[in-house]
Design a protein around this motif. Structure first.
Motif, PDB file in Angstrom:
ATOM      1  N   ARG A  75       6.098  -3.981  -8.171  1.00  0.00           N
ATOM      2  CA  ARG A  75       5.778  -3.173  -7.053  1.00  0.00           C
ATOM      3  C   ARG A  75       4.563  -2.343  -7.480  1.00  0.00           C
ATOM      4  NH1 ARG A  75      11.498   0.211  -4.922  1.00  0.00           N
ATOM      5  NH2 ARG A  75      12.395  -1.816  -4.141  1.00  0.00           N
ATOM      6  N   TYR A  76       3.839  -1.855  -6.570  1.00  0.00           N
ATOM      7  CA  TYR A  76       2.617  -1.407  -6.562  1.00  0.00           C
ATOM      8  C   TYR A  76       2.467  -0.081  -5.646  1.00  0.00           C
ATOM      9  CZ  TYR A  76       0.271  -4.966  -9.376  1.00  0.00           C
ATOM     10  OH  TYR A  76       0.107  -5.733 -10.556  1.00  0.00           O
ATOM     11  N   THR A  77       1.858   1.030  -6.062  1.00  0.00           N
ATOM     12  CA  THR A  77       1.790   2.217  -5.284  1.00  0.00           C
ATOM     13  C   THR A  77       0.323   2.570  -4.946  1.00  0.00           C
ATOM     14  OG1 THR A  77       3.771   3.144  -6.295  1.00  0.00           O
ATOM     15  CG2 THR A  77       2.287   4.633  -4.979  1.00  0.00           C
ATOM     16  N   CYS A  78       0.013   2.916  -3.710  1.00  0.00           N
ATOM     17  CA  CYS A  78      -1.339   3.242  -3.518  1.00  0.00           C
ATOM     18  C   CYS A  78      -1.694   4.608  -4.017  1.00  0.00           C
ATOM     19  CB  CYS A  78      -1.668   3.402  -1.905  1.00  0.00           C
ATOM     20  SG  CYS A  78      -3.340   3.929  -1.444  1.00  0.00           S
ATOM     21  N   LYS A  89      -6.610   2.924  -5.122  1.00  0.00           N
ATOM     22  CA  LYS A  89      -6.188   1.644  -5.753  1.00  0.00           C
ATOM     23  C   LYS A  89      -4.848   1.271  -5.842  1.00  0.00           C
ATOM     24  CE  LYS A  89     -10.606   1.706  -8.526  1.00  0.00           C
ATOM     25  NZ  LYS A  89     -10.995   1.574  -9.993  1.00  0.00           N
ATOM     26  N   TRP A  90      -4.217   0.055  -5.716  1.00  0.00           N
ATOM     27  CA  TRP A  90      -3.075  -0.191  -5.794  1.00  0.00           C
ATOM     28  C   TRP A  90      -2.652  -0.357  -7.319  1.00  0.00           C
ATOM     29  CZ3 TRP A  90       0.118   0.046  -1.807  1.00  0.00           C
ATOM     30  CH2 TRP A  90      -0.315  -0.332  -0.729  1.00  0.00           C
ATOM     31  N   THR A  91      -1.889   0.549  -7.837  1.00  0.00           N
ATOM     32  CA  THR A  91      -1.484   0.694  -9.305  1.00  0.00           C
ATOM     33  C   THR A  91      -0.100   0.248  -9.638  1.00  0.00           C
ATOM     34  OG1 THR A  91      -3.129   2.440  -9.253  1.00  0.00           O
ATOM     35  CG2 THR A  91      -1.482   1.981 -11.134  1.00  0.00           C
ATOM     36  N   ALA A  92       0.121  -0.601 -10.462  1.00  0.00           N
ATOM     37  CA  ALA A  92       1.502  -1.212 -10.773  1.00  0.00           C
ATOM     38  C   ALA A  92       2.455  -0.016 -11.178  1.00  0.00           C
ATOM     39  CB  ALA A  92       1.297  -2.280 -11.691  1.00  0.00           C
ATOM     40  N   GLY A 148      -7.014   4.969   1.936  1.00  0.00           N
ATOM     41  CA  GLY A 148      -6.101   4.246   1.854  1.00  0.00           C
ATOM     42  C   GLY A 148      -6.538   2.980   0.708  1.00  0.00           C
ATOM     43  N   CYS A 149      -5.754   2.124   0.504  1.00  0.00           N
ATOM     44  CA  CYS A 149      -5.802   1.178  -0.614  1.00  0.00           C
ATOM     45  C   CYS A 149      -6.323  -0.094  -0.257  1.00  0.00           C
ATOM     46  CB  CYS A 149      -4.865   1.218  -1.610  1.00  0.00           C
ATOM     47  SG  CYS A 149      -4.681   2.378  -2.642  1.00  0.00           S
ATOM     48  N   GLY A 150      -6.466  -0.283   1.191  1.00  0.00           N
ATOM     49  CA  GLY A 150      -6.863  -1.806   1.760  1.00  0.00           C
ATOM     50  C   GLY A 150      -5.901  -2.636   1.623  1.00  0.00           C
ATOM     51  N   GLU A 165      -1.646   3.492   3.250  1.00  0.00           N
ATOM     52  CA  GLU A 165      -2.184   4.870   3.126  1.00  0.00           C
ATOM     53  C   GLU A 165      -1.678   5.407   1.803  1.00  0.00           C
ATOM     54  OE1 GLU A 165      -0.401   6.927   6.268  1.00  0.00           O
ATOM     55  OE2 GLU A 165       1.586   6.659   5.525  1.00  0.00           O
ATOM     56  N   TYR A 166      -2.062   6.345   1.245  1.00  0.00           N
ATOM     57  CA  TYR A 166      -1.894   7.038  -0.104  1.00  0.00           C
ATOM     58  C   TYR A 166      -0.476   7.146  -0.229  1.00  0.00           C
ATOM     59  CZ  TYR A 166      -1.913  10.434  -3.780  1.00  0.00           C
ATOM     60  OH  TYR A 166      -1.649  11.462  -4.714  1.00  0.00           O
ATOM     61  N   HIS A 167       0.207   7.116  -1.462  1.00  0.00           N
ATOM     62  CA  HIS A 167       1.758   6.933  -1.580  1.00  0.00           C
ATOM     63  C   HIS A 167       2.472   5.585  -1.037  1.00  0.00           C
ATOM     64  CE1 HIS A 167       1.478  10.353  -4.141  1.00  0.00           C
ATOM     65  NE2 HIS A 167       1.423  11.007  -3.246  1.00  0.00           N
ATOM     66  N   SER A 168       1.862   4.929  -0.353  1.00  0.00           N
ATOM     67  CA  SER A 168       2.527   3.864   0.153  1.00  0.00           C
ATOM     68  C   SER A 168       2.744   2.643  -0.972  1.00  0.00           C
ATOM     69  CB  SER A 168       1.612   2.930   1.080  1.00  0.00           C
ATOM     70  OG  SER A 168       1.462   3.343   2.355  1.00  0.00           O
ATOM     71  N   VAL A 169       4.036   2.018  -0.890  1.00  0.00           N
ATOM     72  CA  VAL A 169       4.576   1.384  -2.042  1.00  0.00           C
ATOM     73  C   VAL A 169       4.689  -0.023  -1.335  1.00  0.00           C
ATOM     74  CG1 VAL A 169       6.337   1.110  -3.508  1.00  0.00           C
ATOM     75  CG2 VAL A 169       5.554   3.305  -3.195  1.00  0.00           C
ATOM     76  N   VAL A 170       4.215  -1.151  -2.007  1.00  0.00           N
ATOM     77  CA  VAL A 170       4.428  -2.573  -1.610  1.00  0.00           C
ATOM     78  C   VAL A 170       5.198  -3.094  -2.808  1.00  0.00           C
ATOM     79  CG1 VAL A 170       2.558  -2.350  -0.026  1.00  0.00           C
ATOM     80  CG2 VAL A 170       2.292  -3.124  -2.366  1.00  0.00           C
TER      81      VAL A 170
END
Length: 459
Positions: free
Chosen positions: A182-185, A190-193, A138-140, A159-164
Motif C-alpha cells: 500500500r502507498y499513501t499520497c 509523492k506516493w509513499t509506501a 495530489g500525487c499523480g 489527492e492528499y491522503h489517498s491510499v492505493v
C-alpha cells in the motif's frame, strides 16, 4: 442579437477553435488579464487553457480580482470552465461581493481548466482585472505494475491522503515474500509506501502449480496427461522431437545436447498443450539459447559420448502468457539428500511410444537409483548426473524425451506448501527404453542453480 447572446455564441464557438499544444504540461503557472496591473481594455475576449500533467488535479488560486461588478456578472466577467461546463462566473472587487471568488482556491477532479475573460464597452471605471496562479496537486497516477495493477483503497483522484494498493494478477503471479503493498499520497505530493520502502516489489510467476491431481503409470506406454496437469512441459516444434521445462514467463530449461548448434537458428516451442497437433498451442519463439559453458559440443549429427553439463537455457522473444494450461515449474533447493528424497518423482514428454513418437503428452513415476544399479555403457557418470527408472513397472524416458523434466513430488502430491520442482532434465539412456532394468540418466538441476540464476539475471 443581444450582447449576452453574442457572448454565449462566442463561448460556444471557442470549443471548436482550441489550439493544440504539443508541449509537456507544467506543474504550475500564472495567468492574468490583458495589460495587468494596468486597467483591462473594453470589448475583450481572451481564453486560457490551463493544464497540469495527467493524473494530477489542477488547483486555481486568485491572487487579485478587480472586474466591473454587475448583476450576474452581465457586463464583464471571468468564466471558469471545467469538463465543457461553466463551473463559475466571477466579477466584483472584494471577497464580500456575491460573485467574487474570495480567498479559497478552486480544485477540480481533472487536470484541465479553461478561463474565458469577457468585457464589453459599458465599463465606466478603470478596473485592473485579475491575476491567478495554478498548480498540480495530489500525487499523480501511481506507477504501473507489470503483471499486476493498482486499486484505490481510500480517497479519490490521487489527492492528499489517498491510499492505493498494488496487486498481482493471481493466481499466476504474486509478490515475493509479501501480500499487501500500500502507498499513501503524502504531503510532499509523492506516493509513499506504508512500510517506508520506495520500490514497488515485482510480480513474479507462481511456480509449481497445476490444475488437477491424478495418478498414472509410465512415459513409455504410460498414461496420457490431462490439460493443465503438467503445464510447464514444452515441446520442440522446429525439429523432430525434444522437450523443455518452463521456469518463468520468459525462460525455459532443457538439455544442451538438444539445442547444440542451434543458437543462430530460428526455433519455436509449443506450450499449453497435451496433443502435439493441437492448433491452439501457445507458440514461443526463442530469442537466445545459452548452453552451459563447460558442456562439450560435438555439433549437429555427431555422436555424443559425454553428457557432462548437459543443460541449457532458452529465453523466449516475448513474455509467455501464463494461464491454467501453461505455467512454470519451480527450481529446486540445494540438498545433500537423494534427488527425490527416497520417494518417487514423475517424468513427462512426447517421446517414443510403441511404434514412434507419441502425439500425446505422457507421464510416469520413477525412483532414483545409485550409480552401481545403472548401466551407463561407455559414457562417464559424474556427480552432476543421476539415474532413475522403475524396474517393476518398466518406467523409463525414451528417445524424443530429451530435455523434458523429471519433477518432484510425484504428480498428484504437489501443493502450495510443496510445489512441483524440476529436479532433473532427461539427458541420456539405453536405446532399448521400456525394457526391464533399463534406466535413464538425468542432469541434476540442483548443481546448476547459481549458473541458472546468474544467466537469467544477466540476459
Amino acid at each position: 442579437m443581444s450582447a449576452m447572446a453574442g457572448k454565449v455564441l462566442i463561448i460556444c464557438l471557442l470549443w471548436a477553435c482550441v489550439s493544440v499544444c504539443e508541449c509537456e504540461p507544467a506543474m504550475f503557472g500564472e495567468v492574468s488579464s490583458p495589460q495587468y496591473p494596468q486597467p483591462y481594455p473594453a470589448d475583450t475576449l481572451e481564453q486560457w487553457d490551463l493544464e497540469v500533467p495527467q493524473g494530477y488535479q489542477i488547483q486555481l488560486t486568485f491572487n487579485h480580482l478587480d472586474i466591473e461588478p454587475s448583476p450576474n456578472c452581465y457586463h464583464d466577467s471571468l468564466i471558469v470552465v471545467f469538463d465543457k461546463k461553466v463551473l463559475r462566473k466571477f466579477c466584483g472587487q472584494n471577497s464580500t461581493d456575491r460573485f467574487h471568488p474570495g480567498d479559497k482556491p478552486i480544485v477540480v477532479s481533472g487536470n484541465r481548466l479553461r478561463l474565458i475573460f469577457l468585457t464589453d464597452d459599458s465599463n465606466s471605471k478603470s478596473h485592473m482585472g485579475f491575476t491567478a496562479s495554478y498548480q498540480a496537486v495530489g500525487c499523480g497516477d501511481p506507477k504501473p505494475l507489470l503483471n499486476g495493477g493498482v486499486r484505490v483503497i481510500n480517497g479519490s483522484n490521487n489527492e492528499y491522503h489517498s491510499v492505493v494498493e498494488y496487486y498481482c494478477n493471481e493466481p499466476y503471479y504474486t509478490f515475493e515474500g509479501t501480500r499487501n503493498v500500500r502507498y499513501t499520497c503524502a504531503e510532499d505530493q509523492k506516493w509513499t509506501a506504508d512500510d517506508s520502502k520506495d520500490n514497488i516489489p515485482p510480480c513474479v510467476p507462481v511456480c509449481g502449480m497445476n490444475t488437477e491431481v491424478s495418478f498414472g503409470a509410465r512415459v513409455f506406454g504410460g498414461n496420457p496427461a490431462r490439460p493443465g496437469q503438467i503445464p510447464w512441459q514444452l515441446l520442440h516444434d522446429s525439429y523432430s522431437s525434444g522437450g523443455a521445462s518452463l521456469i518463468s514467463d520468459y525462460w525455459a530449461l532443457t538439455a544442451a545436447h538438444l539445442v547444440d548448434s542451434y543458437e543462430n537458428t530460428s526455433m519455436n516451442w509449443l506450450g499449453g498443450i497435451i496433443d502435439s497437433k493441437d492448433k491452439k498451442a501457445v507458440i514461443m519463439e526463442k530469442e537466445k539459447i545459452i548452453i552451459h559453458p563447460n558442456y562439450t559440443r560435438v555439433g549437429e549429427g555427431k555422436k555424443l559420448n559425454n553428457f557432462e553439463n548437459d543443460i541449457a537455457l532458452i529465453k523466449m522473444s516475448a513474455r509467455v502468457p501464463l494461464g491454467p494450461n501453461i505455467r512454470p515449474v519451480c527450481l529446486p533447493n540445494k540438498t545433500h539428500e537423494p534427488v527425490m528424497e527416497g520417494t518417487m518423482g514423475t517424468i513427462s514428454g512426447f517421446g517414443k511410444f510403441e511404434r514412434g513418437l507419441s502425439k500425446i503428452l505422457r507421464y510416469g513415476h520413477v525412483q532414483e537409483y545409485p550409480p552401481d544399479k545403472c548401466n551407463p555403457g561407455n559414457v562417464p557418470v559424474t556427480e552432476n548426473m543421476f539415474c532413475a527408472g522403475d524396474d517393476v513397472k518398466r518406467v523409463d524416458s525414451c528417445a524424443g524425451d530429451g530435455g523434458s523434466p523429471l519433477f518432484f513430488p510425484m504428480l498428484g502430491y504437489g501443493s502450495k506448501e510443496q510445489p512441483y520442482e524440476v529436479r532433473g532434465i532427461v539427458s541420456w539412456g539405453s536405446s532399448k527404453c521400456g525394457n526391464k532394468y533399463s534406466k535413464s540418466f538425468y542432469t541434476k538441476v540442483q548443481n546448476y542453480l547459481d549458473w541458472i540464476r546468474e544467466t537469467m539475471a544477466n540476459n
